[in-house]
Design a protein around this motif. Structure first.
Motif, PDB file in Angstrom:
ATOM      1  N   ASN A  95     -83.548   2.938  25.324  1.00 24.43           N
ATOM      2  CA  ASN A  95     -82.152   3.054  24.903  1.00 24.43           C
ATOM      3  C   ASN A  95     -81.972   2.952  23.392  1.00 24.43           C
ATOM      4  O   ASN A  95     -80.870   2.734  22.906  1.00 24.43           O
ATOM      5  CB  ASN A  95     -81.300   2.009  25.621  1.00 24.43           C
ATOM      6  N   ARG A  96     -83.065   3.060  22.665  1.00 21.20           N
ATOM      7  CA  ARG A  96     -83.046   3.043  21.190  1.00 21.20           C
ATOM      8  C   ARG A  96     -82.258   1.825  20.678  1.00 21.20           C
ATOM      9  O   ARG A  96     -82.458   0.730  21.182  1.00 21.20           O
ATOM     10  CB  ARG A  96     -82.484   4.366  20.652  1.00 21.20           C
ATOM     11  N   GLN A 155     -71.960   7.708  28.195  1.00 19.48           N
ATOM     12  CA  GLN A 155     -73.068   8.592  27.825  1.00 19.48           C
ATOM     13  C   GLN A 155     -72.662  10.055  27.923  1.00 19.48           C
ATOM     14  O   GLN A 155     -71.920  10.450  28.824  1.00 19.48           O
ATOM     15  CB  GLN A 155     -74.266   8.322  28.756  1.00 19.48           C
ATOM     16  N   ASP A 156     -73.167  10.843  26.988  1.00 21.20           N
ATOM     17  CA  ASP A 156     -73.055  12.298  27.041  1.00 21.20           C
ATOM     18  C   ASP A 156     -74.473  12.844  26.970  1.00 21.20           C
ATOM     19  O   ASP A 156     -75.081  12.885  25.894  1.00 21.20           O
ATOM     20  CB  ASP A 156     -72.214  12.815  25.873  1.00 21.20           C
ATOM     21  N   THR A 157     -75.009  13.226  28.102  1.00 22.38           N
ATOM     22  CA  THR A 157     -76.417  13.617  28.187  1.00 22.38           C
ATOM     23  C   THR A 157     -76.742  14.791  27.270  1.00 22.38           C
ATOM     24  O   THR A 157     -77.849  14.898  26.745  1.00 22.38           O
ATOM     25  CB  THR A 157     -76.764  13.972  29.648  1.00 22.38           C
ATOM     26  N   THR A 175     -75.873  15.297  24.292  1.00 18.28           N
ATOM     27  CA  THR A 175     -75.979  14.954  22.860  1.00 18.28           C
ATOM     28  C   THR A 175     -76.893  13.760  22.615  1.00 18.28           C
ATOM     29  O   THR A 175     -76.782  13.085  21.591  1.00 18.28           O
ATOM     30  CB  THR A 175     -74.580  14.657  22.281  1.00 18.28           C
ATOM     31  N   LEU A 176     -77.803  13.490  23.551  1.00 16.26           N
ATOM     32  CA  LEU A 176     -78.708  12.351  23.374  1.00 16.26           C
ATOM     33  C   LEU A 176     -79.768  12.597  22.301  1.00 16.26           C
ATOM     34  O   LEU A 176     -80.313  11.649  21.731  1.00 16.26           O
ATOM     35  CB  LEU A 176     -79.417  12.040  24.707  1.00 16.26           C
ATOM     36  N   GLY A 204     -75.181  10.229  21.642  1.00 15.87           N
ATOM     37  CA  GLY A 204     -75.101  10.423  23.087  1.00 15.87           C
ATOM     38  C   GLY A 204     -74.905   9.187  23.915  1.00 15.87           C
ATOM     39  O   GLY A 204     -74.813   9.274  25.150  1.00 15.87           O
ATOM     40  N   SER A 205     -74.800   8.008  23.298  1.00 14.88           N
ATOM     41  CA  SER A 205     -74.708   6.788  24.104  1.00 14.88           C
ATOM     42  C   SER A 205     -74.005   5.669  23.351  1.00 14.88           C
ATOM     43  O   SER A 205     -74.169   5.511  22.133  1.00 14.88           O
ATOM     44  CB  SER A 205     -76.114   6.319  24.504  1.00 14.88           C
TER      45      SER A 205
END
Length: 296
Positions: free
Chosen positions: A111-112, A181-183, A185-186, A281-282
């Protein structure tokens, strides 16, 4: 449902302090990113470097937080654990022995820089379900090379932070966790999304009858000052709710920033506080309430 509390936020910075201009290739990287050489504007200040292995950062941080006899689960977060599957057993043996723990552990890495807030949410869930009562959560990171220390969104420091998530009354009551989350734009290169921050706000705050204006403070990541101020203001927060002091004082310690900022902040009894971290993205967030009377 069992209540959950966050207590004893603590952190550890790398033992070697540098001014930002001492980062190898700093001026050239700033030109490459089109950044004017204006330290107060960007929040350029100190960075901290360590020569210690990651497991030593983790053990030193954990010992600041809690007596090992109280812990029944360790949640460990990092953007990159050393070695691979062949060496991770030995790595965790060193960590558990160093902390004096003989309990299960859970590792979180993908998850960075939202790793810590995401890990706190996992710990909260374990406590609320009664599966564990005292979960030690620690995040630790260090730059692999000095060329990794400057990016176009932050100056990176080595360090670690952690706390105990517990069913026992503590420093802050955890009112909930949320992620958005926007998958699509991850991937690297996309911008942090204020829309995702507002989605997380709606999930967390609405159920408690709160709005962003009701928060006493937002404990965010220590990205360059113009970036973090713009993104958090677009998320619905006021300048007075933000504190960018640590952008220049500590740099960006990967996922550890929200807990570092909480540990440094003079919080007020009765106040609501948001731990928050964003990457492309998250968005991950946790809502805290400081009891009006000491409960720990």
């Amino acid at each position: 449902m069992i209540p959950a509390y966050l207590t004893a936020p603590r952190y550890l910075l790398g033992e070697i302090e540098h001014d930002h201009h001492e980062i190898p290739g700093f001026a050239a990287r700033a030109r490459e990113y089109g950044m004017q050489p204006d330290a107060p504007l960007w929040g350029w200040g100190k960075i901290f470097r360590t020569e210690k292995p990651l497991e030593e950062l983790i053990v030193e941080t954990g010992k600041k937080i809690v007596d090992s006899g109280e812990v029944d689960l360790l949640v460990l977060c990092s953007t990159k654990f050393p070695g691979d599957a062949h060496t991770h057993g030995g790595f965790m043996e060193a960590v558990l022995n160093g902390l004096g723990l003989d309990c299960p552990f859970f590792g979180l890495t993908l998850n960075r820089c939202t790793n810590l807030v995401t890990g706190l949410g996992v710990a909260e869930a374990f406590v609320r379900t009664g599966m564990y009562r005292n979960v030690l959560v620690i995040t630790a990171d260090r730059c692999a090379t000095e060329s990794d220390r400057m990016e176009n969104f932050a100056l990176f420091s080595d360090g670690a932070a952690g706390c105990l998530v517990t069913a026992r009354p503590g420093d802050y009551e955890i009112l909930g966790s949320a992620g958005a989350q926007d998958t699509r734009t991850l991937a690297r290169g996309n911008e942090i999304s204020s829309d995702l921050s507002r989605q997380a706000n709606d999930i967390l705050l609405t159920r408690h009858g709160l709005t962003p204006d009701d928060l006493a403070g937002v404990l965010h990541s220590n990205l360059y000052t113009p970036i973090v101020v713009m993104k958090e203001r677009q998320a619905g927060f006021t300048a007075a709710q933000l504190d960018t002091t640590n952008t220049a004082r500590t740099g960006h310690c990967f996922a550890a920033d929200p807990l570092i900022n909480l540990a440094d902040r003079r919080t007020e009894p009765g106040g609501y506080y948001l731990l928050a971290a964003s990457v492309p993205g998250s968005r991950a967030a946790m809502l805290l309430h400081q009891p009006t009377t000491a409960t720990s």
